[in-house]
Design a protein around this motif. Structure first.
Motif, PDB file in Angstrom:
ATOM      1  N   ARG A  61       3.074   1.109   4.075  1.00  0.00           N
ATOM      2  CA  ARG A  61       3.827   0.039   4.720  1.00  0.00           C
ATOM      3  C   ARG A  61       3.166  -1.298   4.424  1.00  0.00           C
ATOM      4  NH1 ARG A  61       1.670  -1.250  10.038  1.00  0.00           N
ATOM      5  NH2 ARG A  61      -0.202  -0.009  10.451  1.00  0.00           N
ATOM      6  N   VAL A  62       3.911  -2.356   4.702  1.00  0.00           N
ATOM      7  CA  VAL A  62       3.444  -3.717   4.483  1.00  0.00           C
ATOM      8  C   VAL A  62       3.167  -4.369   5.828  1.00  0.00           C
ATOM      9  CG1 VAL A  62       4.014  -5.987   3.539  1.00  0.00           C
ATOM     10  CG2 VAL A  62       4.751  -3.917   2.338  1.00  0.00           C
ATOM     11  N   LEU A  63       1.986  -4.913   5.978  1.00  0.00           N
ATOM     12  CA  LEU A  63       1.614  -5.631   7.193  1.00  0.00           C
ATOM     13  C   LEU A  63       1.578  -7.118   6.883  1.00  0.00           C
ATOM     14  CD1 LEU A  63       0.570  -5.407  10.147  1.00  0.00           C
ATOM     15  CD2 LEU A  63      -1.743  -5.392   9.213  1.00  0.00           C
ATOM     16  N   TRP A  64       2.395  -7.898   7.585  1.00  0.00           N
ATOM     17  CA  TRP A  64       2.438  -9.346   7.388  1.00  0.00           C
ATOM     18  C   TRP A  64       1.265 -10.011   8.083  1.00  0.00           C
ATOM     19  CZ3 TRP A  64       7.361 -12.358   6.409  1.00  0.00           C
ATOM     20  CH2 TRP A  64       8.360 -11.553   5.842  1.00  0.00           C
ATOM     21  N   ARG A  65       0.749 -11.077   7.479  1.00  0.00           N
ATOM     22  CA  ARG A  65      -0.262 -11.901   8.122  1.00  0.00           C
ATOM     23  C   ARG A  65      -0.229 -13.291   7.494  1.00  0.00           C
ATOM     24  NH1 ARG A  65      -4.978 -12.534   5.031  1.00  0.00           N
ATOM     25  NH2 ARG A  65      -5.298 -10.981   3.367  1.00  0.00           N
TER      26      ARG A  65
END
Length: 347
Positions: A61-65
């Motif tokens: 998955r992709v974690l935004w920051r």
């Protein structure tokens, strides 16, 4: 927000005959080594597209920051703005970090500076890094430009005002806290791929990340470099640090040896006062460290020793910044092994 090579003397992509083939040299002899590889998304795409594809290939998955950096300011009396831009961590199915994809403000030549902002892409700016860290703590990077400052506005008890597409938060006395503004000039395309430390199979691990980038049409920008991050601890020794500084004082030889990209920005020589002082006799590491920390040393040298000296926060690494840009994981690992050989001679 929408989803989603070697550069040196010229602007052409150079051949990389060793890609995927370890016969060109030993690739698995590097100790813990992290990499930063500067890439450019094709027009119409962004670094988020690569993050999504990498996550898909590892069932992750992709974690935004937000990513913190600086940019020059055109505002009177303000030399530099600190800003937050969208960044993405790619996690595998077990939640382990595969890589991070962030902006790199040194990448400009291949971008259309007149291009209008891409819908959904924005940055948050402030002239005070302390206030920006506060915004980073409270703001959600997945929020839109119109609502991203709302949690910070609650902290200050002040409204966010929109003027000409820019969303501005001032405190009750009228002092500006932060601005949320559209991200212009194709700034969604630069993509610095940052890996965690690899302990083995460096070329293969890099290819797992760079192969998908090539498949999506990512390329090596004109100003590109590859940075190599090594554990800082072994360099906190008088003799080792002295030989390290002496090695990088001969920067012209190193640039020839490794093919440093002449278009690369934010490189530079170690300060002369640092080179001079390492030649003195020192009773131990701490006196040398304290003296070296008082020199004009900065991050933006061919080798960044600021974290070895404890003058800059962040990962405890020595960062070598002079390798040329490339999208070939095997070639990068081979150069990193050559670099490690040069550094090993300092120990």
């Amino acid at each position: 927000m929408e989803r989603g090579t070697v550069r040196g003397q010229g602007h052409r992509r150079a051949a990389a005959p060793g890609r995927g083939n370890p016969a060109g040299g030993p690739l698995n002899v590097l100790p813990r080594t992290g990499f930063e590889v500067e890439l450019l998304a094709p027009r119409g795409a962004s670094r988020l597209d690569l993050a999504v594809e990498l996550a898909r290939r590892c069932a992750g998955r992709v974690l935004w920051r937000f990513h913190v950096d600086t940019e020059s300011s055109a505002a009177p009396g303000v030399r530099t703005f600190w800003h937050l831009t969208p960044a993405f961590d790619v996690l595998d199915g077990a939640g382990r970090l595969r890589c991070s994809l962030v902006d790199d403000t040194t990448i400009v030549a291949d971008l259309d500076a007149t291009a209008p902002p891409r819908p959904g892409w924005f940055r948050v700016l402030s002239d005070d890094p302390r206030l920006l860290r506060l915004v980073q703590r409270y703001a959600d990077p997945e929020e839109g430009i119109g609502s991203v400052l709302a949690p910070v506005a609650e902290v200050f008890g002040a409204p966010v005002v929109e003027v000409g597409g820019v969303h501005r938060l001032d405190d009750v006395a009228g002092a500006t806290i932060a601005l949320a503004a559209p991200l212009p000039g194709e700034r969604e395309r630069p993509c610095e791929l940052v890996t965690p430390p690899f302990t083995e199979d460096h070329g293969e691990r890099l290819e797992e990340l760079l192969g998908p980038a090539r498949d999506l049409g990512f390329s090596v920008p004109l100003e590109a470099a590859v940075h190599v991050n090594l554990d800082a601890g072994p360099f906190r020794d008088v003799a080792v640090f002295r030989r390290l500084v002496e090695l990088f004082a001969g920067r012209e030889d190193l640039h020839r040896r490794f093919g440093t990209n002449p278009h690369c920005r934010r490189l530079g020589a170690l300060p002369p006062d640092l080179v001079d002082l390492v030649g003195a006799e020192w009773a131990g590491w701490e006196p040398l460290r304290a003296a070296a920390a008082r020199t004009a040393v900065t991050k933006y040298c061919d080798v960044d020793v600021t974290r070895v000296l404890g003058v800059r926060s962040g990962p405890d690494v020595l960062e070598v910044r002079l390798l040329p840009g490339s999208d070939d994981g095997v070639a990068i690992a081979r150069q990193a092994a050559q670099l490690r050989g040069s550094l090993r001679s300092t120990r």
